[in-house]
Design a protein around this motif. Structure first.
Motif, PDB file in Angstrom:
ATOM      1  N   CYS A 182       0.806  -1.302   0.122  1.00 32.02           N
ATOM      2  CA  CYS A 182      -0.139   0.653   0.326  1.00 32.02           C
ATOM      3  C   CYS A 182       0.783   1.427   0.095  1.00 32.02           C
ATOM      4  O   CYS A 182       1.720   1.357   0.796  1.00 32.02           O
ATOM      5  N   VAL A 183       0.463   2.266  -0.784  1.00 31.23           N
ATOM      6  CA  VAL A 183       1.064   3.528  -0.867  1.00 31.23           C
ATOM      7  C   VAL A 183       0.252   4.417   0.252  1.00 31.23           C
ATOM      8  O   VAL A 183      -1.144   4.293   0.077  1.00 31.23           O
ATOM      9  N   VAL A 201       9.386  10.989  -3.204  1.00 30.62           N
ATOM     10  CA  VAL A 201       9.529   9.743  -3.060  1.00 30.62           C
ATOM     11  C   VAL A 201       9.546  10.047  -4.889  1.00 30.62           C
ATOM     12  O   VAL A 201       9.534   8.574  -5.229  1.00 30.62           O
ATOM     13  N   GLU A 202       8.645  10.182  -5.342  1.00 19.99           N
ATOM     14  CA  GLU A 202       8.831  10.564  -7.013  1.00 19.99           C
ATOM     15  C   GLU A 202      10.239  10.780  -7.549  1.00 19.99           C
ATOM     16  O   GLU A 202      11.383   9.344  -8.274  1.00 19.99           O
ATOM     17  N   GLN A 203      10.849  11.465  -6.663  1.00 17.48           N
ATOM     18  CA  GLN A 203      12.794  10.672  -7.163  1.00 17.48           C
ATOM     19  C   GLN A 203      13.636   9.785  -6.855  1.00 17.48           C
ATOM     20  O   GLN A 203      13.949   9.617  -7.500  1.00 17.48           O
ATOM     21  N   LEU A 204      12.930   9.638  -6.344  1.00 15.81           N
ATOM     22  CA  LEU A 204      13.356   8.232  -5.234  1.00 15.81           C
ATOM     23  C   LEU A 204      13.275   7.101  -6.811  1.00 15.81           C
ATOM     24  O   LEU A 204      14.215   6.423  -6.990  1.00 15.81           O
ATOM     25  N   LEU A 205      11.689   7.141  -7.189  1.00 12.84           N
ATOM     26  CA  LEU A 205      11.738   6.334  -8.536  1.00 12.84           C
ATOM     27  C   LEU A 205      12.349   6.405  -9.345  1.00 12.84           C
ATOM     28  O   LEU A 205      13.072   5.943  -9.888  1.00 12.84           O
ATOM     29  N   LYS A 206      12.906   7.932  -9.615  1.00 14.13           N
ATOM     30  CA  LYS A 206      13.767   8.240 -10.730  1.00 14.13           C
ATOM     31  C   LYS A 206      14.625   7.754 -11.038  1.00 14.13           C
ATOM     32  O   LYS A 206      15.008   7.808 -11.933  1.00 14.13           O
ATOM     33  N   THR A 260       5.869  -1.049  -8.316  1.00  8.91           N
ATOM     34  CA  THR A 260       4.606  -1.663  -9.474  1.00  8.91           C
ATOM     35  C   THR A 260       3.533  -0.502  -8.258  1.00  8.91           C
ATOM     36  O   THR A 260       2.578   0.449  -8.878  1.00  8.91           O
ATOM     37  N   CYS A 261       3.407  -0.821  -7.201  1.00  7.20           N
ATOM     38  CA  CYS A 261       2.342   0.021  -6.827  1.00  7.20           C
ATOM     39  C   CYS A 261       2.011   1.413  -6.754  1.00  7.20           C
ATOM     40  O   CYS A 261       1.344   1.990  -6.380  1.00  7.20           O
ATOM     41  N   LEU A 262       3.983   1.961  -6.108  1.00  9.63           N
ATOM     42  CA  LEU A 262       3.647   3.170  -6.339  1.00  9.63           C
ATOM     43  C   LEU A 262       3.273   3.998  -7.280  1.00  9.63           C
ATOM     44  O   LEU A 262       2.741   5.210  -7.528  1.00  9.63           O
ATOM     45  N   PHE A 263       4.277   3.351  -9.065  1.00  9.63           N
ATOM     46  CA  PHE A 263       3.369   3.624  -9.896  1.00  9.63           C
ATOM     47  C   PHE A 263       1.982   3.659  -9.841  1.00  9.63           C
ATOM     48  O   PHE A 263       1.295   4.767 -10.752  1.00  9.63           O
ATOM     49  N   TYR A 264       1.324   2.631  -9.828  1.00  7.22           N
ATOM     50  CA  TYR A 264      -0.103   2.804 -10.049  1.00  7.22           C
ATOM     51  C   TYR A 264      -0.819   3.576  -8.923  1.00  7.22           C
ATOM     52  O   TYR A 264      -2.276   4.791  -9.582  1.00  7.22           O
TER      53      TYR A 264
END
Length: 186
Positions: free
Chosen positions: A49-50, A155-160, A171-175
């Protein structure tokens, strides 16, 4: 379209434990080829879960993962217990246990198969909003989890930067990011 489904001819359990069950299958393809052995790992379904606190920050968790030998940043989640009546129930239980937060709303983001080639389970993904800290963590015997509250942009920066390693959590973070974008539209 023709069926590509295999026919299961035989299954033999090689190992059964609380956290891992392994079996050896004998299968037949639609063209008649016998596939033997084919190994399948059985797991209970998982949830993640996010989780967004009422102040808008994302509730992340840091914990050690023996498989890769590292402490990593993740989102809350875990294994569904056999007594959990639904993925939503399991997710609320995991959120409370791991973080001590209770959430006003839990939005189902769908399910993904962690490794459909060799594992039988699904991961059910959620977005939780309106989180309030209502208790201290209630961790399992072997869990040591640190709570990290983060701004969404961080969090978005960590994904990038590819700094969140757990693929099911990515995957959950992107959804969840897609759902948040949808929810903010007029």
């Amino acid at each position: 379209m023709s069926s590509l489904d295999w026919k299961l001819l035989r299954s033999e359990y090689l190992f059964r434990d609380n956290w891992l069950t392994a079996r050896r299958d004998t299968c037949q393809t639609p063209k008649g080829k016998i596939v033997e052995p084919y190994y399948v790992l059985e797991y209970n379904d998982w949830v993640n879960c996010v989780a967004i606190a009422e102040d808008g920050r994302i509730v992340m968790v840091r914990q050690y993962r023996q498989g890769i030998g590292k402490t990593i940043l993740e989102i809350p989640g875990g294994t569904m217990d056999n007594t959990d009546p639904s993925p939503e129930f399991a997710m609320r239980r995991e959120l409370l246990e791991e973080t001590g937060y209770d959430f006003e709303k839990l939005i189902n983001l769908g399910s993904v198969a962690p490794n459909p080639a060799s594992s039988n389970n699904l991961t059910h993904m959620f977005l939780a909003t309106g989180g309030k800290k209502v208790q201290e963590q209630d961790l399992d015997e072997n869990e040591e989890i640190e709570i990290v509250l983060m701004e969404l942009e961080d969090v978005e920066q960590l994904l990038k930067e590819n700094k969140i390693l757990q693929s099911l959590h990515v995957t959950c973070l992107f959804y969840a990011l897609l759902k948040l974008k949808e929810l903010r539209l007029p």
